[in-house]
Scaffold this motif. Structure first.
Motif, short mmCIF file in Angstrom:
data_model
loop_
_atom_site.label_atom_id
_atom_site.label_comp_id
_atom_site.label_asym_id
_atom_site.label_seq_id
_atom_site.Cartn_x
_atom_site.Cartn_y
_atom_site.Cartn_z
N GLN A 113 0.83 -1.19 0.00
CA GLN A 113 0.00 0.00 0.00
C GLN A 113 0.87 1.25 0.00
OE1 GLN A 113 -2.58 -0.36 3.36
NE2 GLN A 113 -3.84 -1.93 2.41
N ILE A 114 0.38 2.31 -0.67
CA ILE A 114 1.12 3.57 -0.76
C ILE A 114 0.41 4.58 0.13
CG2 ILE A 114 1.92 5.40 -2.29
CD1 ILE A 114 1.80 3.35 -4.57
N GLU B 88 12.06 7.04 -2.41
CA GLU B 88 12.51 5.65 -2.25
C GLU B 88 12.79 5.33 -0.79
OE1 GLU B 88 12.82 3.04 -4.35
OE2 GLU B 88 11.67 4.32 -5.70
N LEU B 89 13.40 6.27 -0.07
CA LEU B 89 13.64 6.05 1.37
C LEU B 89 12.32 5.91 2.12
CD1 LEU B 89 16.59 8.53 2.06
CD2 LEU B 89 16.69 6.04 1.94
N PHE B 90 11.35 6.74 1.74
CA PHE B 90 10.04 6.67 2.38
C PHE B 90 9.39 5.32 2.07
CE2 PHE B 90 5.55 7.47 2.90
CZ PHE B 90 5.52 8.24 4.06
N GLN B 91 9.49 4.88 0.82
CA GLN B 91 8.93 3.59 0.45
C GLN B 91 9.61 2.45 1.18
OE1 GLN B 91 5.86 4.09 -0.93
NE2 GLN B 91 6.37 2.50 -2.39
N LEU B 92 10.93 2.55 1.32
CA LEU B 92 11.69 1.52 2.03
C LEU B 92 11.26 1.44 3.49
CD1 LEU B 92 13.99 -0.56 1.91
CD2 LEU B 92 15.58 1.28 2.50
N ARG B 93 11.10 2.62 4.11
CA ARG B 93 10.66 2.65 5.51
C ARG B 93 9.25 2.09 5.65
NH1 ARG B 93 7.73 6.06 8.68
NH2 ARG B 93 8.33 6.21 10.89
N ASN B 94 8.37 2.46 4.72
CA ASN B 94 6.99 1.98 4.76
C ASN B 94 6.93 0.47 4.53
OD1 ASN B 94 4.05 2.52 4.79
ND2 ASN B 94 4.18 1.80 2.67
N ARG B 95 7.77 -0.02 3.60
CA ARG B 95 7.81 -1.45 3.34
C ARG B 95 8.30 -2.22 4.57
NH1 ARG B 95 11.23 -1.30 -0.53
NH2 ARG B 95 9.67 -0.66 -2.06
N GLN C 27 8.02 -1.22 7.69
CA GLN C 27 6.97 -1.16 8.71
C GLN C 27 5.87 -2.16 8.41
OE1 GLN C 27 7.06 0.81 11.52
NE2 GLN C 27 5.26 -0.36 12.12
N GLN C 28 5.48 -2.28 7.14
CA GLN C 28 4.45 -3.25 6.78
C GLN C 28 4.92 -4.68 7.03
OE1 GLN C 28 3.01 -2.60 2.82
NE2 GLN C 28 2.15 -0.59 3.27
N MET C 29 6.20 -4.95 6.75
CA MET C 29 6.73 -6.29 7.01
C MET C 29 6.74 -6.59 8.50
SD MET C 29 9.87 -6.50 4.25
CE MET C 29 10.42 -8.07 4.91
N ASN D 167 4.72 -5.28 10.74
CA ASN D 167 3.33 -5.49 11.15
C ASN D 167 2.84 -6.88 10.75
OD1 ASN D 167 3.28 -2.89 12.17
ND2 ASN D 167 2.33 -2.01 10.35
N GLU D 168 3.20 -7.29 9.54
CA GLU D 168 2.79 -8.61 9.07
C GLU D 168 3.44 -9.71 9.91
OE1 GLU D 168 0.73 -11.40 6.92
OE2 GLU D 168 0.49 -9.21 6.97
N ASN D 169 4.73 -9.52 10.23
CA ASN D 169 5.42 -10.50 11.08
C ASN D 169 4.78 -10.58 12.46
OD1 ASN D 169 7.26 -11.22 9.11
ND2 ASN D 169 8.79 -9.72 9.75
N ASN D 170 4.40 -9.41 13.00
CA ASN D 170 3.74 -9.41 14.30
C ASN D 170 2.40 -10.13 14.24
OD1 ASN D 170 5.77 -8.05 15.65
ND2 ASN D 170 4.88 -6.03 15.29
N ARG D 171 1.65 -9.91 13.15
CA ARG D 171 0.38 -10.62 13.02
C ARG D 171 0.59 -12.12 12.92
NH1 ARG D 171 -1.10 -6.01 9.82
NH2 ARG D 171 -0.34 -7.04 7.94
N LEU D 172 1.60 -12.53 12.15
CA LEU D 172 1.88 -13.96 12.02
C LEU D 172 2.35 -14.55 13.34
CD1 LEU D 172 3.68 -14.02 8.54
CD2 LEU D 172 1.37 -14.80 9.08
N ARG D 173 3.19 -13.80 14.05
CA ARG D 173 3.67 -14.29 15.35
C ARG D 173 2.53 -14.39 16.34
NH1 ARG D 173 8.13 -10.08 16.74
NH2 ARG D 173 8.08 -11.15 18.75
#
Length: 366
Positions: free
Chosen positions: A3-4, A151-158, A160-162, A164-170
């Motif tokens: 998501q953007i 690109e730095l903003f996208q990298l940071r957002n990516r 953060q999403q990873m 969050n996803e890892n936390n949900r999976l955990r």
């Protein structure tokens, strides 16, 4: 595709565009010696260009949702640079038809002693492309800064999403493990409880009835716990008290317990489900419980610190199984996932104590 966050990107663009406008207009004043009264116009002009760069690069980023080929960063960046160079050349050619600096008449006057009239015009035409080249390079540098920031903003957002996803999976994995542990606990616990109930029916029917009610309450609580992450402290302490009562019936004088918590803490606090019961179970499982070496478990609430501690006299069994510590690790992971500090384990003067944080104003059904 990730998501953007357009709202955050817009905020960053609004903040950085004036900064880039200031960075771009100051060299013009220092190097090209633009008059001070023209500096605000130069600042606004470059700020508008910087913001246009933001819009154009974000549109290229959004186009990746419709055109898969635009998901490649190198292609988006190449298009951004090429298109911006062409547009800037047209803009600067119209905005600055004359070179920045002394007027052509003065420049020709200064050169009359060296060049004939026809060569003066040729000299001016030769210099004009260079006068367009430097502003385009300067503006393109701003475009590159925008690309890097995006690109730095996208990298940071990516990232953060990873996370969050890892936390949900955990969390999902942890809940599955909790459910599995509860299901594994039922047969063993139920077998011991039924044996204790059988002996109670013969010698103390009234106590057997009370025991049966507490067992039913505990089983009802455990069957609903997989759907909840945290429960009220009052509910958890009540279940822990029932569990201790049933274990005391089983062990007799070999087990004693004490619960010290005030009403304010019980009414306004919550804890992870089965957290206190797990600590009690660990104390009974890993310590000697005999009449010669009785085990005493104390549950204490600390209102100023918003904590609850479960302590026992430390008398570990000699043959401890390899699963020691898994319950505490599980509880520590659950606290981490809800953003709270992990349990604190202390051993002093023959006392083993585990202190857990209680959460204020948390819904018991969250």
């Amino acid at each position: 595709m990730q998501q953007i966050p357009l709202r955050k990107i817009t905020l960053v663009a609004l903040v950085t565009s004036p900064m880039l406008g200031l960075i771009g207009s100051l060299p013009a004043m220092v190097i090209e010696k633009i008059e001070t009264r023209r500096l605000p116009a130069a600042f606004l002009f470059i700020t508008a260009i910087a913001f246009a760069f933001w819009i154009f690069n974000v549109l290229l980023l959004l186009s990746g949702k419709l055109v898969p080929v635009f998901r490649h960063s190198w292609l988006r960046h190449s298009i951004s640079i090429l298109v911006s160079v062409l547009l800037l050349a047209l803009i600067f050619k119209r905005v600055m038809p004359k070179p920045v600096g002394p007027p052509p008449e003065l420049m020709i006057q200064n050169e009359k002693s060296k060049f004939p009239a026809n060569e003066e015009v040729a000299l001016f035409k030769k210099r004009k492309p260079k006068l367009l080249f430097f502003p385009i390079i300067q503006a393109q540098s701003l475009n590159l800064i925008v690309i890097i920031l995006l690109e730095l903003f996208q990298l940071r957002n990516r990232k953060q999403q990873m996370e969050n996803e890892n936390n949900r999976l955990r969390l999902a994995n942890l809940q599955a493990r909790n459910s599995q542990l509860i299901q594994q606990l039922h047969p063993h616990f139920l077998f011991n409880s039924l044996n204790s109930l059988k002996s109670l029916i013969r010698r103390s029917p009234d106590l057997a009835e009370d025991y049966l009610l507490k067992m039913a309450d505990l089983l009802r609580y455990s069957s609903s716990s997989p759907d909840r992450n945290v429960v009220s402290l009052r509910e958890e302490v009540h279940i822990a008290q029932n569990y201790l009562f049933m274990q005391q019936v089983r062990f007799g004088a070999a087990l004693a317990f004490e619960i010290n918590t005030d009403e304010a803490l019980l009414n306004n606090s919550s804890v992870p489900v089965f957290s206190i019961q797990l600590l009690i179970e660990n104390a009974i499982k890993h310590n000697v419980v005999t009449v010669q070496q009785p085990l005493k478990i104390i549950i204490t609430g600390n209102t100023p610190d918003n904590t609850v501690s479960v302590s026992n006299n430390f008398q570990p069994k000699e043959n401890r199984n390899g699963n020691a510590g898994i319950g505490l690790q599980n509880l520590a992971e659950r606290y981490k996932l809800i953003g709270q500090p992990p349990p604190v384990v202390t051993k002093s003067e023959g006392v083993f104590r585990v202190t857990i944080k209680v959460m204020q104003n948390e819904s018991s059904d969250s």
